[in-house]
Design a protein around this motif. Structure first.
Motif, mmCIF file in Angstrom:
data_model
loop_
_atom_site.group_PDB
_atom_site.id
_atom_site.type_symbol
_atom_site.label_atom_id
_atom_site.label_comp_id
_atom_site.label_asym_id
_atom_site.label_seq_id
_atom_site.Cartn_x
_atom_site.Cartn_y
_atom_site.Cartn_z
ATOM 1 N N SER A 44 63.636 69.967 120.054
ATOM 2 C CA SER A 44 62.326 70.027 120.695
ATOM 3 C C SER A 44 62.481 70.714 122.032
ATOM 4 O O SER A 44 62.855 70.100 123.020
ATOM 5 C CB SER A 44 61.762 68.634 120.923
ATOM 6 N N ARG A 85 66.155 61.736 121.974
ATOM 7 C CA ARG A 85 65.227 62.037 120.874
ATOM 8 C C ARG A 85 66.007 61.963 119.572
ATOM 9 O O ARG A 85 67.107 62.501 119.466
ATOM 10 C CB ARG A 85 64.608 63.415 121.024
ATOM 11 N N HIS A 99 56.688 57.517 121.363
ATOM 12 C CA HIS A 99 56.946 58.661 122.244
ATOM 13 C C HIS A 99 56.281 58.296 123.575
ATOM 14 O O HIS A 99 55.239 58.824 123.932
ATOM 15 C CB HIS A 99 56.316 59.910 121.619
ATOM 16 N N GLN A 120 54.921 60.697 126.280
ATOM 17 C CA GLN A 120 53.737 61.450 125.851
ATOM 18 C C GLN A 120 52.478 60.618 126.100
ATOM 19 O O GLN A 120 51.461 61.125 126.572
ATOM 20 C CB GLN A 120 53.859 61.808 124.359
ATOM 21 N N ARG A 139 49.164 67.264 115.497
ATOM 22 C CA ARG A 139 49.707 68.288 114.612
ATOM 23 C C ARG A 139 49.808 67.742 113.188
ATOM 24 O O ARG A 139 50.229 66.605 112.974
ATOM 25 C CB ARG A 139 51.107 68.663 115.103
ATOM 26 N N PRO A 148 49.074 67.269 121.754
ATOM 27 C CA PRO A 148 50.419 67.117 122.331
ATOM 28 C C PRO A 148 51.298 68.355 122.149
ATOM 29 O O PRO A 148 52.334 68.476 122.812
ATOM 30 C CB PRO A 148 51.013 65.935 121.554
ATOM 31 N N PRO A 181 53.483 70.896 119.393
ATOM 32 C CA PRO A 181 53.023 72.266 119.145
ATOM 33 C C PRO A 181 51.794 72.297 118.221
ATOM 34 O O PRO A 181 51.705 71.502 117.293
ATOM 35 C CB PRO A 181 54.233 72.919 118.467
HETATM 36 C C1 NCD Z 1 55.328 65.716 119.592
HETATM 37 C C2 NCD Z 1 56.524 65.036 118.975
HETATM 38 O O1 NCD Z 1 57.571 65.659 118.816
HETATM 39 O O2 NCD Z 1 56.397 63.872 118.675
HETATM 40 N N1 NCD Z 1 55.669 66.922 120.202
HETATM 41 C C3 NCD Z 1 56.354 66.957 121.354
HETATM 42 O O3 NCD Z 1 56.764 65.962 121.915
HETATM 43 N N2 NCD Z 1 56.547 68.181 121.889
HETATM 44 C C4 NCD Z 1 54.229 65.911 118.658
HETATM 45 C C5 NCD Z 1 54.474 66.647 117.392
HETATM 46 O O4 NCD Z 1 55.621 66.951 117.056
HETATM 47 O O5 NCD Z 1 53.491 66.900 116.691
#
Ligand code: NCD
Length: 312
Positions: A58, A110, A138, A141, A226, A266, A268
């Motif tokens: 990520s 992560r 998360h 976020q 997403r 959030p 991408p």
């Molecule tokens: C989120 C994730 O990875 O949980 N994206 C991120 O943190 N950049 C959301 C997602 O992947 O859709």
């Protein structure tokens, strides 16, 4: 937030109250202003080592944590799965003892498996920040989403918030739901029945919809998630085109929300799948501000965990 052996960690939002959440948002707010004026205090994490341990790729989240740590003067090391010996069969717990030997202060993790950061937190001497684990949580976020909303409304309570998309597989949705409920908002979730766990409807303050229009009606915030392409073809989601026509946030649907409602994602994004480009780029979109607040929130999290561990 949890404390193991007196080491503070941020593993999830679940269980946090308004009193736990607000200090993170307040400090992040001040870091957002200091970042804008290029005046972030470099001595806050001076001499501290932050390791970004990413078992799942990520770039955006890793970059955000890296910038946050560097702005506060920490030494930052990025360990990604491609370069780590996990590929050579090293277990998570072996990784933990390696990290302990390196005297890392803050560990940002992560992992594709839910619970991996929690497991590591029991074995490392560092404070662990969950940067996204499987379908679990998360937390940073959710904090950055909360901060973005609070900056626009001047409060983070009593708002109607629509969250649309793949709720079932989303750690973002899970953390956001915990945070927005704890702060006292009216949450409306929408998505195809295959991606919308019925059990969430039993939570106080949460309403489920299979029709996105109902969720968006008079909403203060329209948040899109997403929809992973992997879900298509698996039988859970129809084609991208059909998804967009049934659940995509386009101009007509956004008009059902309150005038000036915030549009969030959030990232991408899949433009033309869960969100129309015209909406993502509209003046109502705060998607770039979410990214900006992401750095500020991560500064606040690293700062607070480090202070809780080493009280002045
Ligand atoms: C989120 C994730 O990875 O949980 N994206 C991120 O943190 N950049 C959301 C997602 O992947 O859709």
């Amino acid at each position: 937030m949890s404390l193991t052996h007196h080491i503070p960690h941020l593993l999830g939002i679940e269980g946090m109250t308004e009193k736990d959440i607000t200090p993170f948002l307040d400090l992040a707010e001040s870091y957002a202003l200091l970042s804008r004026s290029r005046n972030a205090p470099r001595d806050v994490l001076q001499g501290r080592t932050v390791i970004n341990l990413f078992f799942e790729d990520s770039t955006r989240t890793r970059t955000s944590f890296e910038l946050a740590a560097k702005r506060l003067g920490a030494d930052v090391v990025n360990m990604t799965v491609a370069t780590s010996s996990v590929n050579k069969g090293e277990t998570l717990l072996d990784t933990a003892s390696t990290l302990n030997a390196m005297h890392c202060d803050l560990l940002v993790v992560r992992h594709a498996q839910s619970g991996a950061p929690a497991l590591l937190s029991q074995k490392v001497e560092a404070s662990v920040v969950n940067a996204g684990d499987g379908m679990h949580e998360h937390p940073t976020q959710a904090l950055l989403d909360g901060l973005t909303i609070r900056r626009h409304f001047g409060r983070l309570s009593g708002l109607k918030i629509a969250i649309c998309g793949d709720i079932a597989h989303s750690r973002v949705a899970r953390s956001d739901i915990h945070l927005l409920r704890a702060m006292g908002n009216d949450i409306h979730l929408a998505g195809p029945p295959t991606l919308l766990p019925g059990a969430l409807g039993t939570l106080n303050g949460v309403t489920l919809h299979h029709n996105i229009d109902d969720a968006l009606k008079d909403a203060d915030v329209a948040m899109c998630l997403r929809v992973q392409r992997e879900r298509m073809g698996s039988g859970l989601v129809p084609s991208a085109r059909e998804y967009f026509s049934l659940f995509g946030l386009d101009r007509r649907r956004l008009a059902l929300a309150k005038p000036g409602a915030l549009v969030m994602h959030p990232g991408p994004m899949n433009r033309g799948v869960e969100i129309a480009s015209a909406v993502a780029d509209s003046p109502q979109s705060v998607i770039s501000e979410q990214v900006e607040m992401g750095v500020a929130v991560r500064m606040a999290v690293l700062d607070r965990l480090s202070r809780m561990k080493n009280p002045a």
